[in-house]
Design a protein around this motif. Structure first.
Motif, short mmCIF file in Angstrom:
data_model
loop_
_atom_site.label_atom_id
_atom_site.label_comp_id
_atom_site.label_asym_id
_atom_site.label_seq_id
_atom_site.Cartn_x
_atom_site.Cartn_y
_atom_site.Cartn_z
N VAL A 192 20.40 -32.80 -28.62
CA VAL A 192 19.79 -33.80 -29.49
C VAL A 192 18.86 -33.12 -30.49
CG1 VAL A 192 19.93 -35.62 -27.73
CG2 VAL A 192 17.86 -34.24 -27.92
N SER A 193 18.39 -33.88 -31.45
CA SER A 193 17.42 -33.35 -32.40
C SER A 193 16.01 -33.45 -31.84
CB SER A 193 17.48 -34.14 -33.71
OG SER A 193 16.40 -33.76 -34.55
N ALA A 194 15.19 -32.47 -32.16
CA ALA A 194 13.77 -32.52 -31.80
C ALA A 194 13.07 -33.69 -32.49
CB ALA A 194 13.08 -31.20 -32.16
N ALA A 195 13.70 -34.25 -33.53
CA ALA A 195 13.13 -35.43 -34.20
C ALA A 195 13.15 -36.65 -33.27
CB ALA A 195 13.90 -35.74 -35.48
N GLY A 196 13.87 -36.58 -32.17
CA GLY A 196 13.82 -37.62 -31.16
C GLY A 196 12.56 -37.56 -30.32
N LEU A 197 11.91 -36.40 -30.31
CA LEU A 197 10.64 -36.23 -29.58
C LEU A 197 9.45 -36.51 -30.49
CD1 LEU A 197 11.43 -32.92 -27.66
CD2 LEU A 197 11.39 -35.24 -26.72
N VAL A 198 9.52 -36.04 -31.73
CA VAL A 198 8.47 -36.26 -32.73
C VAL A 198 9.17 -36.80 -33.98
CG1 VAL A 198 6.71 -35.19 -34.16
CG2 VAL A 198 7.06 -34.37 -31.82
N PRO A 199 9.02 -38.09 -34.27
CA PRO A 199 9.77 -38.67 -35.39
C PRO A 199 9.36 -38.09 -36.74
CG PRO A 199 8.25 -40.28 -34.46
CD PRO A 199 8.18 -39.06 -33.59
N MET A 200 10.35 -38.06 -37.63
CA MET A 200 10.11 -37.58 -38.99
C MET A 200 10.04 -38.76 -39.94
SD MET A 200 12.61 -34.25 -39.20
CE MET A 200 11.96 -33.75 -40.79
N ARG A 201 9.00 -38.82 -40.72
CA ARG A 201 8.84 -39.89 -41.71
C ARG A 201 10.01 -39.90 -42.68
NH1 ARG A 201 4.05 -38.55 -44.85
NH2 ARG A 201 3.01 -38.76 -42.85
N ARG A 202 10.54 -38.74 -43.00
CA ARG A 202 11.66 -38.63 -43.94
C ARG A 202 12.96 -39.19 -43.38
NH1 ARG A 202 11.32 -33.07 -47.05
NH2 ARG A 202 13.55 -33.40 -46.99
N HIS A 203 13.07 -39.26 -42.04
CA HIS A 203 14.33 -39.66 -41.40
C HIS A 203 14.06 -40.60 -40.22
CE1 HIS A 203 16.15 -36.49 -43.78
NE2 HIS A 203 15.29 -35.62 -43.26
N PRO A 204 13.53 -41.80 -40.48
CA PRO A 204 13.17 -42.67 -39.36
C PRO A 204 14.35 -43.16 -38.53
CG PRO A 204 12.93 -43.83 -41.45
CD PRO A 204 13.19 -42.39 -41.78
N ALA A 205 15.46 -43.50 -39.16
CA ALA A 205 16.62 -44.00 -38.40
C ALA A 205 17.21 -42.90 -37.53
CB ALA A 205 17.67 -44.57 -39.34
N TRP A 206 17.33 -41.72 -38.10
CA TRP A 206 17.86 -40.56 -37.36
C TRP A 206 16.94 -40.22 -36.18
CZ3 TRP A 206 16.43 -35.05 -38.02
CH2 TRP A 206 17.35 -34.17 -37.46
N SER A 207 15.64 -40.24 -36.41
CA SER A 207 14.67 -39.98 -35.34
C SER A 207 14.82 -41.02 -34.23
CB SER A 207 13.24 -40.01 -35.88
OG SER A 207 13.04 -39.00 -36.85
N ALA A 208 14.98 -42.28 -34.62
CA ALA A 208 15.13 -43.35 -33.63
C ALA A 208 16.41 -43.20 -32.82
CB ALA A 208 15.09 -44.71 -34.32
N GLN A 209 17.49 -42.79 -33.47
CA GLN A 209 18.75 -42.57 -32.75
C GLN A 209 18.58 -41.51 -31.66
OE1 GLN A 209 21.71 -41.51 -35.64
NE2 GLN A 209 22.33 -43.64 -35.96
#
Length: 195
Positions: free
Chosen positions: A91-108
């Motif tokens: 998975v992406s580390a953006a799932g642990l710390v969300p990115m403002r630039r990619h909120p939907a991807w972070s949420a997934q």
């Protein structure tokens, strides 16, 4: 990195990318027989010894965790009935710390991590279910902006991720489940980000 998985079967599913290719090569180099889900190479009893689930690791790639979560549940049930198994989500580390630039991807990816943790609880003690949370890896994963906030000051490599997967499937690692191992150069530590 070397682990003793000789004679084990591994199945991979999800996004084909350079990271998954490195994981497949590492599993094979350590003695596992690797097949792709849906290729007809599935093992008897409905489940391999190891299942690797590759979620889309770049923010501009479409796809959600739904099908992979369903496959994980099916394989985990068969693994539990057999009495053992390992499942690793990429998975992406953006799932642990969300990115403002990619909120939907972070949420997934946060959803995929939550599903992984739930499955770890439901399928223990026989099955260990974990994730490798991938940061910026060369040109294949993450957002280039992540590099400005990586304490190690560089992108990782596909081999870095493959080594983490080997750690999680190593038979000597018998007490790790429900965890997200961040392979991100320290990005999720909170190093002065502005996004």
């Amino acid at each position: 990195m070397e682990v003793d998985i000789a004679g084990q079967t591994a199945e991979v599913a999800g996004e084909d990318n350079l990271i998954l290719a490195a994981v497949v090569a590492a599993l094979g180099a350590n003695g596992a027989t690797v097949s792709h889900a849906g290729s007809g190479g599935e093992t008897g009893e409905g489940a391999p010894d190891i299942l690797i689930l590759s979620h889309p690791l770049a923010p501009d790639v479409a796809g959600g965790p739904g099908d992979l979560a369903a496959l994980a549940e099916t394989r985990a049930a068969a693994m539990a009935a057999r009495g053992k198994g390992r499942i690793v989500h990429l998975v992406s580390a953006a799932g642990l710390v969300p990115m403002r630039r990619h909120p939907a991807w972070s949420a997934q990816h946060a959803g995929a991590i939550a599903a992984m943790r739930g499955l770890a609880m439901a399928s223990g003690p026989a099955v260990q279910v974990n994730a490798v949370a991938v940061g910026r890896i060369d040109e294949t994963a993450g957002d280039a902006a992540m590099l400005t906030h990586v304490p190690l000051g560089r992108a990782g490599t596909a081999a870095d991720v493959a080594h983490a997967v080997l750690f999680l499937v190593d038979p000597l690692n018998s007490y790790t489940t429900g965890q997200s191992l961040a392979v991100d150069g320290g990005w999720t530590t909170g190093y002065g980000r502005n996004f």
